[in-house]
Design a protein around this motif. Structure first.
Motif, PDB file in Angstrom:
ATOM      1  N   ASP A 205       0.808  -1.216   0.000  1.00  0.00           N
ATOM      2  CA  ASP A 205       0.000   0.000   0.000  1.00  0.00           C
ATOM      3  C   ASP A 205       0.843   1.268   0.000  1.00  0.00           C
ATOM      4  O   ASP A 205       0.323   2.369   0.138  1.00  0.00           O
ATOM      5  CB  ASP A 205      -0.961   0.007   1.198  1.00  0.00           C
ATOM      6  CG  ASP A 205      -0.245  -0.009   2.547  1.00  0.00           C
ATOM      7  OD1 ASP A 205       0.996  -0.153   2.556  1.00  0.00           O
ATOM      8  OD2 ASP A 205      -0.925   0.115   3.577  1.00  0.00           O
ATOM      9  N   TYR A 207       3.292   2.067   2.185  1.00  0.00           N
ATOM     10  CA  TYR A 207       3.834   2.417   3.498  1.00  0.00           C
ATOM     11  C   TYR A 207       5.254   1.867   3.619  1.00  0.00           C
ATOM     12  O   TYR A 207       5.498   0.705   3.286  1.00  0.00           O
ATOM     13  CB  TYR A 207       2.936   1.843   4.589  1.00  0.00           C
ATOM     14  CG  TYR A 207       3.375   2.163   6.002  1.00  0.00           C
ATOM     15  CD1 TYR A 207       2.934   3.321   6.630  1.00  0.00           C
ATOM     16  CD2 TYR A 207       4.224   1.319   6.698  1.00  0.00           C
ATOM     17  CE1 TYR A 207       3.323   3.631   7.924  1.00  0.00           C
ATOM     18  CE2 TYR A 207       4.628   1.615   7.990  1.00  0.00           C
ATOM     19  CZ  TYR A 207       4.172   2.768   8.603  1.00  0.00           C
ATOM     20  OH  TYR A 207       4.568   3.057   9.875  1.00  0.00           O
ATOM     21  N   ALA A 258      -1.390  -3.594   7.073  1.00  0.00           N
ATOM     22  CA  ALA A 258      -1.675  -3.004   5.761  1.00  0.00           C
ATOM     23  C   ALA A 258      -2.997  -3.555   5.228  1.00  0.00           C
ATOM     24  O   ALA A 258      -3.809  -2.810   4.660  1.00  0.00           O
ATOM     25  CB  ALA A 258      -0.538  -3.308   4.786  1.00  0.00           C
ATOM     26  N   ARG A 261      -5.741  -1.925   7.265  1.00  0.00           N
ATOM     27  CA  ARG A 261      -5.965  -0.535   6.845  1.00  0.00           C
ATOM     28  C   ARG A 261      -6.862  -0.491   5.614  1.00  0.00           C
ATOM     29  O   ARG A 261      -7.766   0.348   5.518  1.00  0.00           O
ATOM     30  CB  ARG A 261      -4.622   0.149   6.530  1.00  0.00           C
ATOM     31  CG  ARG A 261      -3.830   0.574   7.732  1.00  0.00           C
ATOM     32  CD  ARG A 261      -2.740   1.575   7.351  1.00  0.00           C
ATOM     33  NE  ARG A 261      -1.758   1.014   6.431  1.00  0.00           N
ATOM     34  CZ  ARG A 261      -0.641   0.395   6.800  1.00  0.00           C
ATOM     35  NH1 ARG A 261      -0.372   0.233   8.086  1.00  0.00           N
ATOM     36  NH2 ARG A 261       0.217  -0.051   5.910  1.00  0.00           N
ATOM     37  N   TRP A 262      -6.597  -1.394   4.674  1.00  0.00           N
ATOM     38  CA  TRP A 262      -7.404  -1.452   3.456  1.00  0.00           C
ATOM     39  C   TRP A 262      -8.854  -1.794   3.797  1.00  0.00           C
ATOM     40  O   TRP A 262      -9.794  -1.181   3.270  1.00  0.00           O
ATOM     41  CB  TRP A 262      -6.808  -2.501   2.508  1.00  0.00           C
ATOM     42  CG  TRP A 262      -7.503  -2.619   1.192  1.00  0.00           C
ATOM     43  CD1 TRP A 262      -7.287  -1.866   0.074  1.00  0.00           C
ATOM     44  CD2 TRP A 262      -8.537  -3.557   0.852  1.00  0.00           C
ATOM     45  NE1 TRP A 262      -8.121  -2.286  -0.941  1.00  0.00           N
ATOM     46  CE2 TRP A 262      -8.891  -3.319  -0.493  1.00  0.00           C
ATOM     47  CE3 TRP A 262      -9.184  -4.580   1.551  1.00  0.00           C
ATOM     48  CZ2 TRP A 262      -9.870  -4.051  -1.144  1.00  0.00           C
ATOM     49  CZ3 TRP A 262     -10.172  -5.309   0.909  1.00  0.00           C
ATOM     50  CH2 TRP A 262     -10.499  -5.057  -0.426  1.00  0.00           C
ATOM     51  N   PRO A 305      -7.511  -7.120  -0.692  1.00  0.00           N
ATOM     52  CA  PRO A 305      -6.996  -6.332  -1.817  1.00  0.00           C
ATOM     53  C   PRO A 305      -6.354  -7.267  -2.840  1.00  0.00           C
ATOM     54  O   PRO A 305      -6.021  -8.411  -2.522  1.00  0.00           O
ATOM     55  CB  PRO A 305      -5.964  -5.424  -1.160  1.00  0.00           C
ATOM     56  CG  PRO A 305      -5.518  -6.175   0.055  1.00  0.00           C
ATOM     57  CD  PRO A 305      -6.721  -6.935   0.530  1.00  0.00           C
ATOM     58  N   TRP A 307      -3.426  -7.443  -3.995  1.00  0.00           N
ATOM     59  CA  TRP A 307      -2.070  -7.904  -3.676  1.00  0.00           C
ATOM     60  C   TRP A 307      -2.062  -9.046  -2.658  1.00  0.00           C
ATOM     61  O   TRP A 307      -1.037  -9.705  -2.481  1.00  0.00           O
ATOM     62  CB  TRP A 307      -1.208  -6.756  -3.171  1.00  0.00           C
ATOM     63  CG  TRP A 307      -1.719  -5.985  -1.992  1.00  0.00           C
ATOM     64  CD1 TRP A 307      -2.360  -4.771  -2.026  1.00  0.00           C
ATOM     65  CD2 TRP A 307      -1.644  -6.344  -0.605  1.00  0.00           C
ATOM     66  NE1 TRP A 307      -2.679  -4.360  -0.751  1.00  0.00           N
ATOM     67  CE2 TRP A 307      -2.249  -5.299   0.135  1.00  0.00           C
ATOM     68  CE3 TRP A 307      -1.122  -7.440   0.076  1.00  0.00           C
ATOM     69  CZ2 TRP A 307      -2.354  -5.329   1.534  1.00  0.00           C
ATOM     70  CZ3 TRP A 307      -1.215  -7.476   1.464  1.00  0.00           C
ATOM     71  CH2 TRP A 307      -1.829  -6.434   2.182  1.00  0.00           C
TER      72      TRP A 307
END
Length: 326
Positions: A205, A207, A258, A261-262, A305, A307
């Motif tokens: 993402d 970061y 991560a 967060r998504w 996501p 990924w």
């Protein structure tokens, strides 16, 4: 620190004092075993991934490997009908609950290259002394570490990859590692931070995890060369040792968050995210829409996501009238 307030054990008074406004409730959703799942996916430990994907219990599986008792028997007495049978043999319930707790500790603690000494201490701190004699307890923990590493060969191989990444970062090189294609994480030994070149790892993402002044240095206390980096702690610059297990821990936790967060951005499309505690997000909604909100937050936290394709995730959600729900 809200992250450290007791929930299931100890004094929960402070959590009970955090309340939603009148007429509203807290809805919280926890990402189940997210670190263990993320590590298995990063390292491509396929048998562990298969257990998570199928809904099998990885803690029972680890206990079965460690002690030789059949998986189905351990599951029956800890999670299945035997565990919930009021007339079930209490001795067997106790035996297999303890066995599963050891398996759980192995899965959650040994994935970051921990040795027998740390496992021995952690088990005792959590009321799981394996033998009355400390020497025998320590010997059993050494055996359990060996069992874990023999079973999880791909995680063990990922530690070696992390060691290679540390060396590459010190040398100023860049590349990718982790995940199904080995390209989930990007590392750069020349990452630019305000004109200063430093070692860093980027999550999908965008970061960055930065290791300022990463270097190899002789440590007199350990009598060997180690990797060290600098950071600020309470206004003072300090140096910390890092090795493959620490890096493995850092990127696993970082990638897990991560993903969260998504998911939080999905939740926030309908409900404002009010709090994060470890692996859980919390929202505040009107009492009459709690069922709708409960379904929605679970739907969001079961999505991935692009990924993270193939990472098996699960979640549990609760509704409550105070902070103990998170």
């Amino acid at each position: 620190n809200l992250q450290n307030l007791n929930k299931r054990t100890g004094d929960t008074t402070l959590r009970q004092c955090v309340l939603p406004p009148e007429g509203r409730v807290i809805v919280a959703c926890d990402s189940s075993q997210i670190e263990a799942r993320t590590l298995a996916w990063l390292a491509q430990q396929l048998d562990l991934l298969a257990d998570f994907s199928s809904g099998a219990d990885p803690y029972c599986r680890m206990a079965s490997t460690a002690y030789g008792d059949p998986y189905d028997v351990i599951w029956y007495w800890t999670k299945g009908e035997g565990a919930h049978d009021p007339n079930g043999d209490p001795a067997l319930k106790k035996k297999y609950k303890r066995m599963r707790n050891v398996g759980k500790t192995m899965v959650l603690q040994l994935g970051y290259f921990s040795g027998a000494a740390k496992l021995a201490l952690y088990l005792i701190q959590n009321g799981l002394q394996l033998h009355e004699n400390k020497e025998e307890h320590d010997m059993e923990c050494a055996r359990l570490v060996s069992v874990y590493r023999n079973k999880n060969d791909r995680i063990r191989a990922f530690w070696r990859v992390c060691e290679e990444v540390l060396k590459a970062l010190v040398d100023g090189r860049s590349g990718y590692f982790g995940g199904p294609e080995g390209r989930t994480l990007y590392y750069d030994g020349q990452h630019d931070v305000f004109g200063h070149k430093t070692a860093a790892i980027m999550f999908p993402d965008g970061y960055w995890l930065v290791y300022n002044n990463l270097r190899v240095e002789f440590d007199p206390a350990l009598n060997k060369h180690v990797y060290k980096y600098d950071l600020m702690d309470k206004g003072k610059k300090i140096s910390k040792i890092i090795h493959s297990g620490v890096l493995c821990n850092n990127v696993t936790q970082g990638l897990a968050f991560a993903l969260m967060r998504w998911q939080s951005l999905l939740i926030n499309r309908r409900y404002a995210v009010r709090i994060n505690i470890h692996d859980a997000w919390g929202i505040v909604v009107r009492e009459q829409e709690q069922e709708e909100a409960l379904a929605y937050i679970q739907e969001c936290m079961r999505q991935l996501p692009a990924w993270a394709a193939g990472l098996p995730i699960a979640c549990e959600a609760e509704v409550g009238n105070d902070f103990t729900v998170v």
